[in-house]
Design an enzyme around this catalytic site. Structure first.
Site, short mmCIF file in Angstrom:
data_model
loop_
_atom_site.label_atom_id
_atom_site.label_comp_id
_atom_site.label_asym_id
_atom_site.label_seq_id
_atom_site.Cartn_x
_atom_site.Cartn_y
_atom_site.Cartn_z
N GLY A 11 0.83 -1.21 0.00
CA GLY A 11 0.00 0.00 0.00
C GLY A 11 0.86 1.25 0.00
O GLY A 11 0.70 2.16 -0.83
N THR A 20 12.05 -6.16 -6.23
CA THR A 20 11.12 -5.84 -5.13
C THR A 20 10.34 -4.57 -5.47
O THR A 20 10.92 -3.55 -5.81
CB THR A 20 11.89 -5.61 -3.82
N ASP A 36 4.33 -2.85 -7.48
CA ASP A 36 3.83 -1.60 -6.88
C ASP A 36 4.06 -0.43 -7.84
O ASP A 36 3.19 0.43 -8.01
CB ASP A 36 4.52 -1.36 -5.54
O1 RIB Z 1 5.79 -5.33 -2.99
C1 RIB Z 1 6.91 -5.20 -2.17
C2 RIB Z 1 6.49 -5.09 -0.74
O2 RIB Z 1 5.92 -6.31 -0.35
C3 RIB Z 1 7.61 -4.84 0.23
O3 RIB Z 1 7.86 -3.48 0.43
C4 RIB Z 1 7.16 -5.57 1.48
O4 RIB Z 1 6.92 -4.75 2.56
C5 RIB Z 1 5.94 -6.37 1.07
O5 RIB Z 1 4.77 -5.81 1.50
#
Ligand code: RIB
Length: 312
Positions: A40, A247, A251
């Protein structure tokens, strides 16, 4: 217009390794770092860096509240409706980053994320009403996602659901969600279609449309993404970049999608922005520090103006 993200806020504990450990093995890592994260929060920061007024709605503990609030302030995310939970700790994620491949392994303790209530959502109604787009993920209780989706839908908002991490969803939620953005694993779990390639991605995307969403956008990692609408399927190959850390790629993708739509672009163009944001993110380490700002995105899109999506 604004974007409201209702979702998780974490502190990420990162450690780098040259390869993932075997079961039972103790491995020497390096470069330990603590940084802000949570799907989020990452998506809210991504939207704000791309220039949209963005609210984050969720819960954090007192333990990391100053650190996280300062971080949101620095990037302009509005925290008026982010509650500090005095009884639960902030959600945390332990991230092992394999620097040979840019891949990761993540374990989460959701902490305060899981204590968000309907009242928290009601208190944040102003943000929802002001926003044209509501962005959701699955790191808070499903019941709250259902509640937000229904309210947002009834208020005429565009609900984007990034169904990560993979979970089962009640069929009812598809009535309220306009755009769903699963990755390969999530799409397989939601539809029962094993997503292996473009054909199976389209098949899964169509199933999601049958369930009630208007657009499915299936992300395929290094292969790019597929947009499925009621009458067309479009393949977006990934942009070629040097992979450092995957990572937060999802998002970045969702933030790019939400911002492009909020700025009035078509869904076809928005998926291109999303793909570009994910590509830029993976060239840098850190879930949030690697998220592109609007200038980086503009320059990247200019440099890649010959990029071609393919109608399938
Ligand atoms: O999408 C990456 C995120 O997934 C990381 O920042 C971690 O906190 C998890 O929620």
């Amino acid at each position: 217009m604004s974007i409201t993200v209702v979702g998780s806020v974490h502190v990420d504990f990162y450690i780098k390794v040259d390869r993932f450990p075997l079961v039972g093995e103790t491995l020497l890592g390096r470069g330990f770092q603590i940084s802000p994260g949570g799907k989020g929060a990452n998506q809210a920061v991504g939207c704000s860096k791309l220039g949209e007024e963005t609210y984050i709605v969720g819960r954090i503990g007192k333990d990391f509240s100053e650190y996280l609030l300062a971080n949101f302030r620095n990037v302009g995310v509005k925290t008026d409706f982010l509650k500090i939970d005095l009884e639960h700790n902030t959600g945390v994620a332990f991230i092992i980053l394999n620097t040979s491949t840019g891949e990761n392994m993540i374990i989460i303790d959701p902490g305060a994320d899981y204590w968000i209530t309907r009242k928290d959502v009601d208190d944040a109604l102003k943000a929802i009403v002001e926003s044209d787009i509501i962005l959701l993920q699955l790191e808070i209780p499903l019941e709250i996602n259902m509640y937000v989706s229904e309210i947002a839908f009834l208020k005429g908002k565009t609900v984007i659901l990034n169904p990560a991490p993979a979970s089962k969803l009640p069929e009812e939620i598809f009535k309220y969600v306009k755009i769903i953005t699963p990755n390969r694993v999530e799409a397989s779990q939601l539809t029962g279609v094993e997503v292996r390639d473009l054909n199976t991605a389209v098949k899964a995307g169509k199933k999601l449309i049958e369930k009630g969403v208007e657009y499915s956008v299936i992300t395929l990692g290094s292969q790019g993404a597929v947009l499925v609408t009621s009458d067309k399927y479009i393949y977006y190959p990934s942009f070629k970049v040097d992979v450092v850390d995957t990572t937060g790629a999802g998002d970045a993708f969702n933030a790019g999608l939400a911002v492009a739509l909020s700025q009035g672009h078509t869904i076809e163009e928005a998926v291109k922005w999303a793909n570009a944001c994910a590509a830029l993110k993976i060239t840098k380490i850190g879930a949030q520090s690697g998220l592109p700002d609007k200038y980086e995105l503009e320059e990247f899109l200019r440099k890649n103006q010959n990029y071609q999506m393919k109608i399938l």
